[in-house]
Design an enzyme around this catalytic site. Structure first.
Site, short mmCIF file in Angstrom:
data_model
loop_
_atom_site.label_atom_id
_atom_site.label_comp_id
_atom_site.label_asym_id
_atom_site.label_seq_id
_atom_site.Cartn_x
_atom_site.Cartn_y
_atom_site.Cartn_z
N HIS A 77 0.83 -1.21 0.00
CA HIS A 77 0.00 0.00 0.00
C HIS A 77 0.86 1.26 0.00
O HIS A 77 2.00 1.24 0.46
CB HIS A 77 -0.88 0.05 1.26
N HIS A 79 1.02 4.74 1.91
CA HIS A 79 0.53 5.37 3.13
C HIS A 79 0.63 6.88 3.01
O HIS A 79 1.40 7.41 2.21
CB HIS A 79 1.31 4.84 4.33
#
Length: 183
Positions: A77, A79
């Protein structure tokens, strides 16, 4: 090693305070915008690699290699913060400017930073080859100055009953991370 960590932390602080909304062009003479992140593990794991982001029209191609994880899938991911001064935990939550639920990269309802799972083979190599339609290298969805994170478990795409599923994909702790900077 201590000086290298201090340099990386200083660079991360400079990037974290950067205004992402008016991103100047990172293009080279008519070429695509590009950015890169060098992932390392602040917690003593031997996990490391490089990830390159190339903006191609209305999509970003993400490619690279990460080494050091056992065979399997792991959440991957972007962030919200470009702060790794406290290790990967200081990078904040998933990049989610529209306050949506966590989801699969192909879902309409997902965080901008939801990139799915990265698969590692028996030789502990994860090869990245993702084309994403939400992240950019300029404007409101720019990932420049943010942190890319490799997690300890597979991402469940917000599709289970686990309390963290719709927040984080229940992908577990943060194993390796790197601040995304212009190339």
């Amino acid at each position: 090693m201590m000086y290298q960590m201090m340099f990386l932390a200083s660079a991360a602080l400079l990037v974290a305070g950067h205004d992402h909304t008016h991103e100047p062009s990172t293009r080279t003479e008519g070429g695509p915008r590009r950015a890169v992140a060098r992932l390392t593990s602040p917690d003593g794991h031997d996990v490391h690699g490089n990830v390159t982001f190339t903006e191609e029209g209305d999509k970003v191609h993400i490619h690279g290699h990460i080494y050091g994880m056992p065979e399997g899938e792991y959440g991957f991911h972007v962030h919200e913060l470009g702060d790794i001064t406290g290790g990967c935990t200081s990078a904040g939550g998933h990049f989610n400017p529209h306050n949506k639920d966590h989801g699969h990269p192909d879902d309409e309802n997902r965080h901008v930073g939801d990139l799915g799972n990265l698969e590692f083979n028996t030789e502990k190599l994860g090869e990245i080859d993702i084309v994403d339609r939400l992240i950019t290298l300029h404007g409101d969805h720019s990932v420049i100055g943010r942190t890319v994170v490799l997690h300890a478990m597979p991402d469940d795409f917000g599709r289970t009953d686990h309390p963290d599923s719709k927040k984080t994909g229940n992908a577990g702790g943060r194993i390796a991370c790197g601040v995304i900077g212009r190339l």
